[in-house]
Design a protein around this motif. Structure first.
Motif, short mmCIF file in Angstrom:
data_model
loop_
_atom_site.label_atom_id
_atom_site.label_comp_id
_atom_site.label_asym_id
_atom_site.label_seq_id
_atom_site.Cartn_x
_atom_site.Cartn_y
_atom_site.Cartn_z
N GLU A 45 11.39 54.73 38.24
CA GLU A 45 12.78 54.80 38.73
C GLU A 45 13.43 53.41 38.76
O GLU A 45 14.28 53.12 39.59
N LEU A 46 13.00 52.54 37.82
CA LEU A 46 13.59 51.20 37.72
C LEU A 46 14.99 51.27 37.13
O LEU A 46 15.23 52.01 36.17
N ASP A 47 15.89 50.44 37.69
CA ASP A 47 17.24 50.31 37.14
C ASP A 47 17.26 49.01 36.31
O ASP A 47 17.50 47.92 36.83
N LEU A 48 17.00 49.11 35.01
CA LEU A 48 16.91 47.92 34.16
C LEU A 48 18.26 47.29 33.85
O LEU A 48 18.33 46.23 33.23
N ASP A 49 19.34 47.95 34.31
CA ASP A 49 20.67 47.34 34.17
C ASP A 49 20.95 46.37 35.32
O ASP A 49 21.92 45.62 35.27
N ASN A 50 20.09 46.38 36.34
CA ASN A 50 20.27 45.52 37.51
C ASN A 50 19.59 44.17 37.26
O ASN A 50 18.38 44.09 37.00
N TYR A 51 20.38 43.09 37.37
CA TYR A 51 19.87 41.74 37.09
C TYR A 51 18.70 41.38 38.00
O TYR A 51 17.68 40.84 37.53
N ASP A 52 18.83 41.65 39.30
CA ASP A 52 17.77 41.29 40.24
C ASP A 52 16.46 42.00 39.92
O ASP A 52 15.37 41.44 40.07
N VAL A 53 16.57 43.26 39.50
CA VAL A 53 15.37 44.02 39.14
C VAL A 53 14.69 43.38 37.92
O VAL A 53 13.46 43.18 37.89
N ARG A 54 15.50 43.07 36.91
CA ARG A 54 14.93 42.45 35.70
C ARG A 54 14.28 41.10 36.02
O ARG A 54 13.19 40.80 35.53
N LEU A 55 14.96 40.29 36.86
CA LEU A 55 14.41 38.98 37.22
C LEU A 55 13.08 39.13 37.97
O LEU A 55 12.11 38.41 37.68
N SER A 56 13.03 40.05 38.92
CA SER A 56 11.80 40.28 39.67
C SER A 56 10.66 40.70 38.76
O SER A 56 9.52 40.24 38.90
N LEU A 57 10.97 41.55 37.79
CA LEU A 57 9.95 42.00 36.85
C LEU A 57 9.47 40.85 35.95
O LEU A 57 8.26 40.70 35.69
N GLN A 58 10.40 40.02 35.48
CA GLN A 58 10.02 38.89 34.62
C GLN A 58 9.11 37.91 35.36
O GLN A 58 8.12 37.41 34.81
N ILE A 59 9.46 37.61 36.62
CA ILE A 59 8.61 36.72 37.42
C ILE A 59 7.23 37.33 37.60
O ILE A 59 6.20 36.64 37.53
N SER A 60 7.18 38.63 37.82
CA SER A 60 5.90 39.32 37.97
C SER A 60 5.03 39.16 36.72
O SER A 60 3.83 38.89 36.82
N TYR A 61 5.65 39.33 35.57
CA TYR A 61 4.89 39.17 34.33
C TYR A 61 4.42 37.73 34.14
O TYR A 61 3.30 37.49 33.68
N LEU A 62 5.27 36.77 34.51
CA LEU A 62 4.88 35.36 34.40
C LEU A 62 3.70 35.05 35.31
O LEU A 62 2.76 34.35 34.91
#
Length: 478
Positions: A452-469
């Protein structure tokens, strides 16, 4: 030590020599009385009486006519010359063999020249100044020059226009600057690189050819000292100024004057590269150093804290062409690099060097790769978070996707990571994953259904990118 007829002419000046020298090479190592039928050697000077009041000292077509009726006295004086200069040579060799400080070698020079002797590096900085205090102040025309260890910029820029000041195998020559004493100069080279000058200042600015010959001898011994003392703290070539800047030993006046003599101005944009080895092959370090030094005349290699750094002047360099060539050299030498942002203030050099050293720990060490600071920042931040925080910074959806992938042998987590890395571009993501666009759309829809991720949301994308890093940093440490 081999002498020249010019050196002998100075040694025998009490006999008021009439000089007729065509070659004057430094080849003499013996003296003999001339006799008919004697087999002549090109390395010997011959002495004979030509009338009751004159003697002739000769070597081939080089001749000195001496005012004397005592041939034996002249013979002994010439023997004294060979003994004096041989002992001088022996003392210099001993100083070099025992790796004594450069100043000790310079003091041995002044015992022969009896004047002020300066050793300046390739940026005109006076590394050593020998001679009496009174002579140094008088002959440099300024106590301030001795304190700054560098002449005024306008004088240096005039000298910088001389054609032969950086050529190898050039005999000692004279340099004249308006309102200053004429100086005698010999160029210094080490490992085929210009490292500076040996400069003699004599009262009145008058120099015989014999003095110039001896200055060449002194220069050869300085070069020999550097060859023997490769680990010396004295870095004389042009890149030495950057090591001096890093060591915080220069005043701003010294720094900017030396840079401007190189043609580097305060407003010029500079860029710094940290060169790194991708394996433990020792030859790689030497190979990349040699090739990078030959790559561009306005880019310089130097070391700091055991690290290899490469700095270029963007105003004087085709940066894209140089970096393309650099990548080829790095790849062949099993090396990579991280580069700083462009900067103009040279005082920032040490700051950028240290930041590159820190970021180097978070690089993908692929041969031939050149990574910017901008590309390294996020991995660095993620690593700090992974190491310092006691909280679990990983996004909960990643756990869910990874667990689903394990159970169903799918690649949803990898797909999401690639999609975010490519700025949510469907075309680039599909291309990188080697899948059809419809397959990508199916996977992304499945990800949305599960998380149920909203990939259009900047904060969601940023949080996910940091998680992958953070995840990737953890993998690198394992």
């Amino acid at each position: 030590m081999q002498l020249s007829m010019w050196i002998l002419a100075d040694w025998l000046k009490d006999y008021h020599p009439e000089v007729k020298i065509e070659n004057g090479d430094r080849i003499l190592r013996n003296v003999r009385l001339y006799a008919e039928g004697l087999k002549l050697s090109r390395f010997t000077v011959y002495l004979n009486q030509i009338d009751g009041q004159k003697a002739m000292c000769s070597n081939g077509r080089d001749i000195l006519i001496l005012q004397t009726d005592d041939l034996n006295e002249v013979f002994n004086r010439i023997l004294d010359a060979f003994e004096y200069y041989n002992e001088w040579q022996e003392n210099m060799n001993t100083c070099i063999s025992y790796m004594r400080p450069l100043k000790e070698l310079m003091d041995m020079f002044t015992s022969v020249f009896h004047s002020v002797l300066i050793m300046a590096d390739a940026t005109f900085f006076m590394r050593e100044v020998c001679g009496s205090r009174e002579d140094k102040e008088y002959l440099t025309k300024s106590q301030q020059i001795l304190e700054d260890k560098i002449m005024p910029l306008e004088d240096l820029l005039r000298i910088n226009q001389l054609e032969h000041i950086r050529k190898s195998n050039v005999p000692a020559y004279l340099v004249s600057v308006p309102d200053r004493e004429t100086s005698a100069v010999t160029n210094l080279f080490s490992d085929n690189k210009h490292i500076g000058w040996l400069i003699l200042l004599a009262p009145g600015g008058e120099y015989s050819q014999g003095t110039l010959d001896l200055l060449d001898v002194a220069g050869e011994f300085v070069e020999k000292w550097f060859s023997r003392n490769r680990e010396s703290d004295l870095t004389m070539d042009t890149a030495g100024i950057f090591q001096d800047i890093m060591s915080d030993t220069l005043t701003e006046k010294q720094m900017y004057t030396r840079l401007e003599t190189m043609g580097w101005y305060p407003s010029d944009a500079k860029q710094l590269y940290l060169i790194l080895q991708t394996d433990d092959v020792l030859k790689a370090h030497h190979a990349v150093r040699r090739y990078l030094e030959m790559l561009n005349t306005q880019a310089y290699l130097f070391t700091y804290d055991g690290n290899m750094l490469y700095i270029l002047n963007k105003n004087l360099t085709d940066e894209h062409r140089l970096e393309s060539q650099m990548k080829e050299i790095l790849k062949k030498s099993h090396c990579c690099a991280v580069k700083s942002p462009a900067f103009t203030d040279i005082l920032l050099l040490k700051k950028y060097a240290k930041s590159l050293q820190v970021l180097a720990d978070f690089l993908d060490m692929d041969p031939g790769k050149v990574i910017s600071v901008e590309e390294s920042r996020l991995p660095y931040i993620a690593s700090l978070l992974a190491r310092q925080t006691v909280l679990d910074m990983k996004h909960p959806s990643l756990y869910l996707l990874e667990e689903y992938d394990r159970k169903n042998d799918t690649q949803l987590s990898q797909t999401l990571c690639c999609f975010l890395k490519n700025n949510c571009s469907y075309i680039e993501t599909a291309k990188e994953l080697y899948i059809h666009r419809s397959t990508l759309l199916y996977r992304l829809n499945r990800i949305r259904e599960l998380t149920e991720l909203d990939l259009d949301n900047y904060d969601v994308r940023l949080s996910l990118q940091i998680s992958y890093l953070i995840r990737d940093c953890g993998k690198q440490r394992m």
